[in-house]
Scaffold this active site. Structure first.
Site, PDB file in Angstrom:
ATOM      1  CG  ASP A 155      -1.851   7.473   1.033  1.00  0.00           C
ATOM      2  OD1 ASP A 155      -0.820   7.938   0.521  1.00  0.00           O
ATOM      3  OD2 ASP A 155      -2.997   7.740   0.617  1.00  0.00           O
ATOM      4  CG  ASP A 181      -1.874   1.131   1.314  1.00  0.00           C
ATOM      5  OD1 ASP A 181      -2.248   1.656   0.240  1.00  0.00           O
ATOM      6  OD2 ASP A 181      -2.249   1.506   2.431  1.00  0.00           O
TER       7      ASP A 181
END
Length: 275
Positions: free
Chosen positions: A11, A9
């Site tokens: 963020d 991922d």
């Protein structure tokens, strides 16, 4: 070399903030964004805020400079470079947007380490305004997943990556994430895969509530230092497991090898049986 695909991922995993909030807060669009979220999905609200900021005279250069200041820990950078050096394929699956992600990666000279970035489209139009669109056009059709936001189902992306990776001989996956949107793809991982949820974040909590729902091994982390240490340990363990498996296959195969002609000739010839 590790036959591993590492999926990050972006963020709160690679960078230590939410890139959308980082830009909006930095450019003074927080109040408008919070109001828009009451009536539209996050991804649509982001595009609308970018339109408003553009109308106020905010420039792409300001957005870019703001993104360059987003916190990216040194240990996260080291983890990416080390995983790549060990032969892993690295990908990003993120509900941010391409403009934000690529701006940050280019600033830190990290673009070349990732084979692909799966995210929401983001580009600058002819008027100099940043446009942000959904990865999945939910206005045309639903992706059919009740666990994910309407603009992106990460498990659909993971399944496509799995299909191509297995054809290339990549056997194992390691998935790193923090948010609710990372739970659905974690459910698609297989035995032998690993998921790395950030401790005390939504993904971690969902997994803790029902760890039996996952087939993959679970390895938590709290900060970038732990991310680096845990990730590299898992990669090395996977590489060791692959070497052991290969060694066993070679050992078994040796039992079925035919003897060379010289060995056959070395056996004593059978004596003739008198009639």
């Amino acid at each position: 070399m590790a036959a591993v695909v590492v999926v990050f991922d972006f963020d709160k995993t690679i960078i230590d903030c939410d890139s959308d909030n980082w830009v909006i807060d930095g450019l003074g669009g927080t109040q408008l964004f919070d109001e828009l979220l009451k009536a539209m999905p996050w991804n649509s609200a982001m595009d609308r805020v970018m339109e408003e900021l553009h109308s106020q005279g905010r420039t792409i250069e300001e957005i870019t400079e703001n993104l360059k200041r987003a916190p990216l820990p040194a240990n996260a950078v080291a983890a990416i470079k080390s995983a790549y050096a060990l032969g892993c394929e690295l990908r990003i699956v993120s509900d941010a947007n391409r403009f934000f992600i690529e701006t940050i990666l280019k600033h830190h000279d990290l673009m070349a380490y990732f084979s692909e970035i799966h995210t929401n489209p983001g580009y600058v139009d002819e008027k100099g305004r940043l446009r942000i669109f959904p990865h999945h056009d939910f206005k045309a059709s639903s992706h059919g997943c009740c666990l994910c936001p309407p603009n992106m189902c990460k498990s659909a992306i993971i399944e496509r990556i799995q299909a191509s990776a297995f054809l290339e001989g990549r056997k194992r996956f390691i998935y790193l994430g923090d948010g609710k949107g990372d739970y659905c793809p974690s459910l698609r991982l297989n035995e032998g895969d690993r998921v790395m949820p950030r401790k005390n974040y939504p993904l971690w909590q969902l997994i803790v509530d029902n760890p039996q729902a996952l087939r993959a091994g679970i390895h938590e982390w709290s900060n970038a230092e732990e991310l680096e240490r845990v990730l590299l340990r898992l990669i090395n363990e996977s590489a060791s497991a692959d070497r052991s498996s290969t060694s066993q296959l070679i050992s078994v195969d040796c039992k079925f090898q035919t003897l060379p002609p010289s060995s056959i000739e070395a056996f004593p010839k059978s004596l003739p049986v008198p009639n």
